[in-house]
Design an enzyme around this catalytic site. Structure first.
Site, PDB file in Angstrom:
ATOM      1  N   ASN A  13      39.550  47.636  46.516  1.00  0.00           N
ATOM      2  CA  ASN A  13      38.347  48.202  47.144  1.00  0.00           C
ATOM      3  C   ASN A  13      37.777  47.210  48.138  1.00  0.00           C
ATOM      4  O   ASN A  13      37.914  46.000  47.944  1.00  0.00           O
ATOM      5  CB  ASN A  13      37.229  48.442  46.112  1.00  0.00           C
ATOM      6  CG  ASN A  13      37.613  49.441  45.044  1.00  0.00           C
ATOM      7  OD1 ASN A  13      38.395  50.356  45.298  1.00  0.00           O
ATOM      8  ND2 ASN A  13      37.055  49.272  43.851  1.00  0.00           N
ATOM      9  N   MET A  14      37.093  47.738  49.145  1.00  0.00           N
ATOM     10  CA  MET A  14      36.230  46.864  49.940  1.00  0.00           C
ATOM     11  C   MET A  14      34.849  46.923  49.282  1.00  0.00           C
ATOM     12  O   MET A  14      34.307  48.011  49.066  1.00  0.00           O
ATOM     13  CB  MET A  14      36.153  47.351  51.395  1.00  0.00           C
ATOM     14  CG  MET A  14      35.379  46.409  52.278  1.00  0.00           C
ATOM     15  SD  MET A  14      36.052  44.715  52.293  1.00  0.00           S
ATOM     16  CE  MET A  14      37.439  44.869  53.390  1.00  0.00           C
ATOM     17  N   GLY A  41      37.760  45.207  44.077  1.00  0.00           N
ATOM     18  CA  GLY A  41      38.595  46.154  43.328  1.00  0.00           C
ATOM     19  C   GLY A  41      39.145  45.423  42.128  1.00  0.00           C
ATOM     20  O   GLY A  41      39.609  44.286  42.240  1.00  0.00           O
ATOM     21  N   ASP A 244      37.219  40.314  35.742  1.00  0.00           N
ATOM     22  CA  ASP A 244      38.546  40.325  36.381  1.00  0.00           C
ATOM     23  C   ASP A 244      39.173  38.930  36.355  1.00  0.00           C
ATOM     24  O   ASP A 244      40.379  38.784  36.140  1.00  0.00           O
ATOM     25  CB  ASP A 244      38.422  40.812  37.830  1.00  0.00           C
ATOM     26  CG  ASP A 244      37.894  42.236  37.899  1.00  0.00           C
ATOM     27  OD1 ASP A 244      38.182  43.010  36.976  1.00  0.00           O
ATOM     28  OD2 ASP A 244      37.185  42.565  38.863  1.00  0.00           O
TER      29      ASP A 244
HETATM   30  O1  RIB Z   1      35.073  44.221  38.604  1.00  0.00           O
HETATM   31  C1  RIB Z   1      34.426  44.077  39.839  1.00  0.00           C
HETATM   32  C2  RIB Z   1      34.950  45.086  40.805  1.00  0.00           C
HETATM   33  O2  RIB Z   1      34.592  46.374  40.356  1.00  0.00           O
HETATM   34  C3  RIB Z   1      34.381  44.988  42.203  1.00  0.00           C
HETATM   35  O3  RIB Z   1      35.085  44.104  43.031  1.00  0.00           O
HETATM   36  C4  RIB Z   1      34.392  46.419  42.685  1.00  0.00           C
HETATM   37  O4  RIB Z   1      35.314  46.671  43.695  1.00  0.00           O
HETATM   38  C5  RIB Z   1      34.669  47.261  41.437  1.00  0.00           C
HETATM   39  O5  RIB Z   1      35.934  47.761  41.441  1.00  0.00           O
END
Ligand code: RIB
Length: 297
Positions: A13-14, A41, A244
């Site tokens: 994602n942006m 993302g 993440d």
């Molecule tokens: O986990 C964080 C991410 O969640 C963000 O970067 C955003 O794109 C969403 O997907």
């Protein structure tokens, strides 16, 4: 030592980030303090985290044929991630996340765009890279059917899978039972277990696979007994992408054969460092930075 091969099958994602001192209620208008766009993302973030920590990372996913798509691919490539298996989908927008950031915490709306085009067929076409991986990272920002196909192929080729069930949705029990590790936060874990299809034995099995993230508190493991692997206290600037970073770091450690508890300690340290800078990926640490941080505290 050869680098572990990590495959991420997931989203790019942006991130459209607005910083504000006051989060508006429905119907309100408030003035924000700054705005920036930055690659994110969950899939891409986990790929970058693993790459910065020294893994050989491949990303399987889709972007749109817009400027964001080109930027998302270029960013991954700049971070050392293999982008040969990213498809550009014609006449489609790339995924975006509208993020409101206030006092170090965030709320996020994701519009999946091209991430929805990562089909089960596309996963099957790439069976060879699945078979060739040491570990696979999956999240839930792509179609669930594609997550299921990825899991089935990983099982077929004996490749361990870390399933990060975010954003949470109700999941089929087979997917939960097939995952090697599941990395929910507390709220996500409750939703997973509240599945009427599951017997109490299955719930117990799933619980034992869970590594429950609890922010700066650390993570809970349920291997034999419940055990907290404590986190690290740092000054949080932006918590976006901390989960993440944890997942990327965990995958790198586990694929090196490091035991689960130590892998969680390492991933906690990486996640703590990641929140000290703005943006999901900007604060993600290198292997040397995590090792230095762990030696200091
Ligand atoms: O986990 C964080 C991410 O969640 C963000 O970067 C955003 O794109 C969403 O997907």
């Amino acid at each position: 030592m050869t680098k572990p091969k990590v495959l991420v099958i997931g989203s790019m994602n942006m991130d459209l980030v607005t910083q504000t001192n006051k989060v508006p209620k429905v119907g309100d208008t408030v003035l924000g303090t700054s705005f920036f766009t930055i690659p994110g993302g969950k899939g891409a973030n986990q790929a970058v985290a693993a790459s910065k920590l020294g893994a050989n990372v491949t990303m399987l996913g889709c972007v749109g044929d817009d400027a964001f798509g080109q930027e998302l691919k270029q960013n991954l490539s700049d971070q050392g991630v293999t982008i040969d298996y990213i498809k550009t989908i014609p006449n489609t927008s790339s995924g975006i996340a509208s993020i409101t950031l206030s006092q170090g915490d965030n709320s996020i709306i994701v519009v999946p765009g091209a991430n929805q085009e990562l089909t089960p067929d596309m996963v099957r076409e790439n069976e060879k890279i699945i078979a060739d991986s040491d570990i696979i990272l999956l999240q839930l920002e792509i179609p669930l059917e594609s997550v299921k196909t990825s899991m089935e192929l990983a099982i077929k080729h004996n490749v361990p899978v870390v399933l990060n069930p975010a954003p949470i949705q109700s999941l089929p029990k087979d997917l939960l039972l097939q995952a090697t590790y599941i990395t929910p936060n507390e709220h996500e874990q409750k939703t997973l277990i509240l599945n009427d299809e599951l017997t109490s034995e299955e719930k117990e099995l799933i619980k034992q696979k869970c590594i429950v993230t609890q922010g700066s508190q650390g993570v809970l493991l349920y291997q034999n007994t419940e055990e907290l692997i404590p986190g690290y206290k740092v000054k949080a600037v932006d918590s976006t992408g901390a989960g993440d970073t944890f997942n990327g770091a965990l995958a790198v450690s586990l694929s090196k054969g490091i035991a689960l508890k130590e892998a969680c300690q390492f991933a906690n340290a990486a996640a703590a460092l990641s929140v000290t800078k703005l943006g999901a990926q900007s604060g993600m640490p290198s292997l040397e930075e995590v090792e230095k941080f762990m030696a200091q505290v």
